[in-house]
Design a protein around this motif. Structure first.
Motif, PDB file in Angstrom:
ATOM      1  N   MET A   1       0.571  -0.964   0.049  1.00 46.21           N
ATOM      2  CA  MET A   1       0.095   0.266   0.052  1.00 46.21           C
ATOM      3  C   MET A   1       1.029   1.361  -0.071  1.00 46.21           C
ATOM      4  O   MET A   1       1.664   0.995   0.902  1.00 46.21           O
ATOM      5  CB  MET A   1      -0.719   0.366   1.150  1.00 46.21           C
ATOM      6  CG  MET A   1      -2.087   0.647   1.156  1.00 46.21           C
ATOM      7  SD  MET A   1      -3.495   0.653   0.252  1.00 46.21           S
ATOM      8  CE  MET A   1      -4.148  -0.553   0.590  1.00 46.21           C
ATOM      9  N   GLN A   3       1.170   5.350   0.103  1.00 46.40           N
ATOM     10  CA  GLN A   3       0.761   6.578   1.206  1.00 46.40           C
ATOM     11  C   GLN A   3       1.359   7.892   0.533  1.00 46.40           C
ATOM     12  O   GLN A   3       1.791   8.301   0.065  1.00 46.40           O
ATOM     13  CB  GLN A   3       0.961   6.109   2.546  1.00 46.40           C
ATOM     14  CG  GLN A   3       0.284   7.231   3.377  1.00 46.40           C
ATOM     15  CD  GLN A   3       0.277   7.472   5.231  1.00 46.40           C
ATOM     16  OE1 GLN A   3       0.187   6.306   5.384  1.00 46.40           O
ATOM     17  NE2 GLN A   3       1.416   7.771   5.355  1.00 46.40           N
ATOM     18  N   THR A  14      -4.166   6.312   0.819  1.00 50.41           N
ATOM     19  CA  THR A  14      -4.196   5.326   0.250  1.00 50.41           C
ATOM     20  C   THR A  14      -4.048   4.672  -0.726  1.00 50.41           C
ATOM     21  O   THR A  14      -5.588   4.999  -1.259  1.00 50.41           O
ATOM     22  CB  THR A  14      -4.125   4.083   1.611  1.00 50.41           C
ATOM     23  OG1 THR A  14      -5.087   3.459   1.864  1.00 50.41           O
ATOM     24  CG2 THR A  14      -3.075   4.766   2.682  1.00 50.41           C
ATOM     25  N   SER A  16      -2.940   1.141  -3.744  1.00 47.07           N
ATOM     26  CA  SER A  16      -2.267   0.399  -3.987  1.00 47.07           C
ATOM     27  C   SER A  16      -1.319  -0.406  -5.372  1.00 47.07           C
ATOM     28  O   SER A  16      -2.374   0.159  -6.723  1.00 47.07           O
ATOM     29  CB  SER A  16      -2.403  -1.265  -3.314  1.00 47.07           C
ATOM     30  OG  SER A  16      -3.711  -2.320  -3.858  1.00 47.07           O
TER      31      SER A  16
END
Length: 150
Positions: A1, A3, A14, A16
């Motif tokens: 993930m 940020q 966040t 991904s």
């Protein structure tokens, strides 16, 4: 993930996955958006995994040269621009590399494409190996440079 956060820390997002495209944008908006640089560094990600984990982003926007509506997602306190979305690229977001919290990702960032190179400041060299687009994505070379070619 991965940020990203704003300067004051009031907002954190966040997301991904791997960036779909890394780019440097020389559009006319960038000096006003950054307050300094005549370009910005961004990467494209899907909005599918986007989560606002802290704060509430302020969103504002306008119609850009292409006719698409560009939305800017920023901190309402310090004004940091975390990402942009466009009606021309539904389900995608342009993450601003300056707000990414992973220092290694920021240091290793190299754009694959440059857009709106017609606005490039004379002191900013082209990135070696990056595709150079006179306008937006996929618009190719400077029309004047194409004159006289067979």
């Amino acid at each position: 993930m991965t940020q990203s956060s704003c300067l004051c820390g009031a907002n954190v997002i966040t997301y991904s996955g791997e960036p779909e495209l890394k780019f440097r944008c020389h559009c006319a908006d960038e000096p006003k958006l950054t307050g300094a640089a005549p370009f910005s560094l961004n990467f494209i990600m899907s909005t599918d995994t986007l989560k606002v984990v802290k704060g509430k982003l302020k969103t504002w926007g306008f119609v850009v040269e292409s006719g698409n509506f560009m939305s800017n997602h920023c901190c309402g306190e310090c004004g940091s621009l975390l990402y942009r979305t466009s009606t021309g690229f539904p389900g995608k977001m342009a993450i601003k590399i300056g707000c990414v919290d992973d220092g290694d990702l920021v240091k290793s960032f190299v754009p694959e494409v440059e857009i709106f190179t017609r606005n490039r400041a004379s002191w900013v060299p082209a990135i070696k190996g990056a595709v150079q687009n006179w306008s937006d994505f996929g618009t190719g070379e400077d029309p004047e440079a194409l004159q006289g070619r067979n």
